[in-house]
Design a protein around this motif. Structure first.
Motif, PDB file in Angstrom:
ATOM      1  N   GLU A  48       0.818  -1.216   0.000  1.00 31.37           N
ATOM      2  CA  GLU A  48       0.000   0.000   0.000  1.00 31.37           C
ATOM      3  C   GLU A  48       0.853   1.269   0.000  1.00 31.37           C
ATOM      4  O   GLU A  48       0.416   2.322  -0.438  1.00 31.37           O
ATOM      5  CB  GLU A  48      -0.942   0.042   1.213  1.00 31.37           C
ATOM      6  N   LYS A  49       2.066   1.175   0.522  1.00 29.07           N
ATOM      7  CA  LYS A  49       2.943   2.343   0.630  1.00 29.07           C
ATOM      8  C   LYS A  49       4.042   2.346  -0.427  1.00 29.07           C
ATOM      9  O   LYS A  49       4.811   3.292  -0.507  1.00 29.07           O
ATOM     10  CB  LYS A  49       3.582   2.387   2.013  1.00 29.07           C
ATOM     11  N   SER A  50       4.105   1.316  -1.242  1.00 26.74           N
ATOM     12  CA  SER A  50       5.258   1.150  -2.128  1.00 26.74           C
ATOM     13  C   SER A  50       5.438   2.289  -3.127  1.00 26.74           C
ATOM     14  O   SER A  50       6.571   2.722  -3.367  1.00 26.74           O
ATOM     15  CB  SER A  50       5.202  -0.193  -2.857  1.00 26.74           C
ATOM     16  N   GLN A  51       4.370   2.804  -3.711  1.00 23.69           N
ATOM     17  CA  GLN A  51       4.516   3.874  -4.695  1.00 23.69           C
ATOM     18  C   GLN A  51       5.013   5.156  -4.052  1.00 23.69           C
ATOM     19  O   GLN A  51       5.888   5.837  -4.592  1.00 23.69           O
ATOM     20  CB  GLN A  51       3.188   4.131  -5.430  1.00 23.69           C
ATOM     21  N   ARG A  52       4.494   5.489  -2.877  1.00 25.80           N
ATOM     22  CA  ARG A  52       4.934   6.697  -2.177  1.00 25.80           C
ATOM     23  C   ARG A  52       6.393   6.569  -1.728  1.00 25.80           C
ATOM     24  O   ARG A  52       7.160   7.529  -1.796  1.00 25.80           O
ATOM     25  CB  ARG A  52       4.031   6.974  -0.986  1.00 25.80           C
ATOM     26  N   ILE A  53       6.777   5.370  -1.290  1.00 20.48           N
ATOM     27  CA  ILE A  53       8.154   5.155  -0.853  1.00 20.48           C
ATOM     28  C   ILE A  53       9.095   5.165  -2.055  1.00 20.48           C
ATOM     29  O   ILE A  53      10.206   5.695  -1.981  1.00 20.48           O
ATOM     30  CB  ILE A  53       8.264   3.862  -0.021  1.00 20.48           C
ATOM     31  N   LYS A  54       8.646   4.621  -3.175  1.00 23.26           N
ATOM     32  CA  LYS A  54       9.455   4.670  -4.395  1.00 23.26           C
ATOM     33  C   LYS A  54       9.730   6.117  -4.796  1.00 23.26           C
ATOM     34  O   LYS A  54      10.864   6.476  -5.129  1.00 23.26           O
ATOM     35  CB  LYS A  54       8.744   3.938  -5.528  1.00 23.26           C
ATOM     36  N   THR A  55       8.711   6.962  -4.741  1.00 18.63           N
ATOM     37  CA  THR A  55       8.885   8.379  -5.054  1.00 18.63           C
ATOM     38  C   THR A  55       9.877   9.018  -4.089  1.00 18.63           C
ATOM     39  O   THR A  55      10.764   9.776  -4.502  1.00 18.63           O
ATOM     40  CB  THR A  55       7.530   9.113  -5.005  1.00 18.63           C
ATOM     41  N   PHE A  56       9.750   8.720  -2.801  1.00 20.18           N
ATOM     42  CA  PHE A  56      10.686   9.240  -1.794  1.00 20.18           C
ATOM     43  C   PHE A  56      12.112   8.798  -2.096  1.00 20.18           C
ATOM     44  O   PHE A  56      13.048   9.599  -2.043  1.00 20.18           O
ATOM     45  CB  PHE A  56      10.276   8.776  -0.389  1.00 20.18           C
ATOM     46  N   LEU A  57      12.287   7.527  -2.415  1.00 19.75           N
ATOM     47  CA  LEU A  57      13.631   7.026  -2.698  1.00 19.75           C
ATOM     48  C   LEU A  57      14.255   7.710  -3.906  1.00 19.75           C
ATOM     49  O   LEU A  57      15.422   8.084  -3.880  1.00 19.75           O
ATOM     50  CB  LEU A  57      13.596   5.509  -2.913  1.00 19.75           C
ATOM     51  N   ILE A  58      13.477   7.889  -4.959  1.00 19.30           N
ATOM     52  CA  ILE A  58      14.002   8.515  -6.182  1.00 19.30           C
ATOM     53  C   ILE A  58      14.365   9.970  -5.947  1.00 19.30           C
ATOM     54  O   ILE A  58      15.419  10.434  -6.376  1.00 19.30           O
ATOM     55  CB  ILE A  58      12.990   8.365  -7.339  1.00 19.30           C
ATOM     56  N   LYS A  59      13.504  10.707  -5.246  1.00 13.66           N
ATOM     57  CA  LYS A  59      13.722  12.143  -5.069  1.00 13.66           C
ATOM     58  C   LYS A  59      14.653  12.495  -3.905  1.00 13.66           C
ATOM     59  O   LYS A  59      15.370  13.493  -3.975  1.00 13.66           O
ATOM     60  CB  LYS A  59      12.378  12.851  -4.867  1.00 13.66           C
ATOM     61  N   GLY A  87      15.405   6.678   7.147  1.00 16.23           N
ATOM     62  CA  GLY A  87      14.168   6.077   7.621  1.00 16.23           C
ATOM     63  C   GLY A  87      12.979   6.988   7.435  1.00 16.23           C
ATOM     64  O   GLY A  87      13.127   8.203   7.281  1.00 16.23           O
ATOM     65  N   LEU A  88      11.805   6.386   7.449  1.00 13.92           N
ATOM     66  CA  LEU A  88      10.540   7.122   7.337  1.00 13.92           C
ATOM     67  C   LEU A  88       9.689   6.842   8.563  1.00 13.92           C
ATOM     68  O   LEU A  88       9.762   5.754   9.143  1.00 13.92           O
ATOM     69  CB  LEU A  88       9.772   6.671   6.092  1.00 13.92           C
ATOM     70  N   ASN A  89       8.853   7.819   8.927  1.00 17.49           N
ATOM     71  CA  ASN A  89       7.913   7.562  10.018  1.00 17.49           C
ATOM     72  C   ASN A  89       6.672   6.850   9.455  1.00 17.49           C
ATOM     73  O   ASN A  89       6.551   6.646   8.242  1.00 17.49           O
ATOM     74  CB  ASN A  89       7.560   8.841  10.779  1.00 17.49           C
ATOM     75  N   GLU A  90       5.765   6.457  10.312  1.00 21.62           N
ATOM     76  CA  GLU A  90       4.622   5.616   9.931  1.00 21.62           C
ATOM     77  C   GLU A  90       3.748   6.235   8.848  1.00 21.62           C
ATOM     78  O   GLU A  90       3.333   5.560   7.911  1.00 21.62           O
ATOM     79  CB  GLU A  90       3.776   5.289  11.169  1.00 21.62           C
ATOM     80  N   ASP A  91       3.453   7.528   8.954  1.00 23.86           N
ATOM     81  CA  ASP A  91       2.562   8.147   7.952  1.00 23.86           C
ATOM     82  C   ASP A  91       3.335   8.783   6.792  1.00 23.86           C
ATOM     83  O   ASP A  91       2.755   9.486   5.962  1.00 23.86           O
ATOM     84  CB  ASP A  91       1.620   9.155   8.607  1.00 23.86           C
ATOM     85  N   ILE A 110      16.221  15.116  11.279  1.00 20.63           N
ATOM     86  CA  ILE A 110      14.857  14.768  10.896  1.00 20.63           C
ATOM     87  C   ILE A 110      14.339  15.888   9.998  1.00 20.63           C
ATOM     88  O   ILE A 110      14.490  17.062  10.322  1.00 20.63           O
ATOM     89  CB  ILE A 110      13.961  14.601  12.139  1.00 20.63           C
ATOM     90  N   GLU A 111      13.766  15.511   8.877  1.00 20.43           N
ATOM     91  CA  GLU A 111      13.277  16.474   7.893  1.00 20.43           C
ATOM     92  C   GLU A 111      11.828  16.140   7.521  1.00 20.43           C
ATOM     93  O   GLU A 111      11.411  14.989   7.621  1.00 20.43           O
ATOM     94  CB  GLU A 111      14.121  16.412   6.614  1.00 20.43           C
ATOM     95  N   LYS A 112      11.115  17.134   7.059  1.00 18.61           N
ATOM     96  CA  LYS A 112       9.775  16.931   6.551  1.00 18.61           C
ATOM     97  C   LYS A 112       9.872  16.267   5.181  1.00 18.61           C
ATOM     98  O   LYS A 112      10.718  16.628   4.371  1.00 18.61           O
ATOM     99  CB  LYS A 112       9.042  18.278   6.420  1.00 18.61           C
ATOM    100  N   ASN A 113       9.014  15.298   4.918  1.00 18.78           N
ATOM    101  CA  ASN A 113       9.003  14.598   3.641  1.00 18.78           C
ATOM    102  C   ASN A 113       8.089  15.338   2.677  1.00 18.78           C
ATOM    103  O   ASN A 113       6.866  15.259   2.788  1.00 18.78           O
ATOM    104  CB  ASN A 113       8.538  13.148   3.821  1.00 18.78           C
ATOM    105  N   ASN A 114       8.656  16.051   1.728  1.00 20.24           N
ATOM    106  CA  ASN A 114       7.874  16.791   0.751  1.00 20.24           C
ATOM    107  C   ASN A 114       7.336  15.911  -0.374  1.00 20.24           C
ATOM    108  O   ASN A 114       6.633  16.393  -1.241  1.00 20.24           O
ATOM    109  CB  ASN A 114       8.720  17.927   0.156  1.00 20.24           C
ATOM    110  N   CYS A 115       7.674  14.635  -0.364  1.00 28.79           N
ATOM    111  CA  CYS A 115       7.203  13.701  -1.391  1.00 28.79           C
ATOM    112  C   CYS A 115       5.928  12.983  -0.956  1.00 28.79           C
ATOM    113  O   CYS A 115       5.353  12.239  -1.742  1.00 28.79           O
ATOM    114  CB  CYS A 115       8.267  12.654  -1.685  1.00 28.79           C
ATOM    115  N   ALA A 116       5.518  13.142   0.307  1.00 26.23           N
ATOM    116  CA  ALA A 116       4.386  12.381   0.841  1.00 26.23           C
ATOM    117  C   ALA A 116       3.062  12.772   0.243  1.00 26.23           C
ATOM    118  O   ALA A 116       2.791  13.792  -0.216  1.00 26.23           O
ATOM    119  CB  ALA A 116       4.324  12.536   2.361  1.00 26.23           C
TER     120      ALA A 116
END
Length: 116
Positions: A48-59, A87-91, A110-116
């Motif tokens: 369920e999270k794979s596409q969002r995590i893929k975007t995070f990894l690429i960017k 690492g990423l937090n739960e949400d 710790i940084e805000k994830n702008n890809c979420a």
């Protein structure tokens, strides 16, 4: 992330790293001087999270890791065990970068994830 020394099962970190307990490791890299070995580890994620995590990894994730791997280092940097974890937090709203040398923190942020 945050409690145990990376690469060890029951060795606790020195200093304050408990603020990283809400994060789970997505990708990491390490260098072991005793083994003279580099490693990169990518963790499995929920479908369920794979596409969002893929975007995070690429960017964000992979560029951070590449920067760490490509950095110029002095000869003394290679002594011991070096780790960087992303690492990423739960949400998926925030990510952390944690670099360690043996059982000591070198850098932690710790940084805000702008890809979420």
């Amino acid at each position: 992330m945050g409690l145990l020394v990376p690469g060890w099962n029951s060795r606790y970190m020195k200093g304050h790293s408990k603020d990283l307990l809400e994060f789970w490791r997505v990708i990491s890299a390490s260098y072991s001087e005793p083994l003279q070995e580099w490693r990169v580890n990518l963790k499995a994620v929920e479908i369920e999270k794979s596409q969002r995590i893929k975007t995070f990894l690429i960017k964000i994730g992979l560029p951070l890791l590449r920067e760490w791997l490509d950095a110029e280092r002095s000869a003394t940097w290679y002594i011991g065990n070096r780790h960087i974890q992303v690492g990423l937090n739960e949400d998926l709203s925030a990510y952390c970068i944690w670099e360690t040398n043996n059982d000591r923190t070198v850098e932690k942020r710790i940084e805000k994830n702008n890809c979420a």
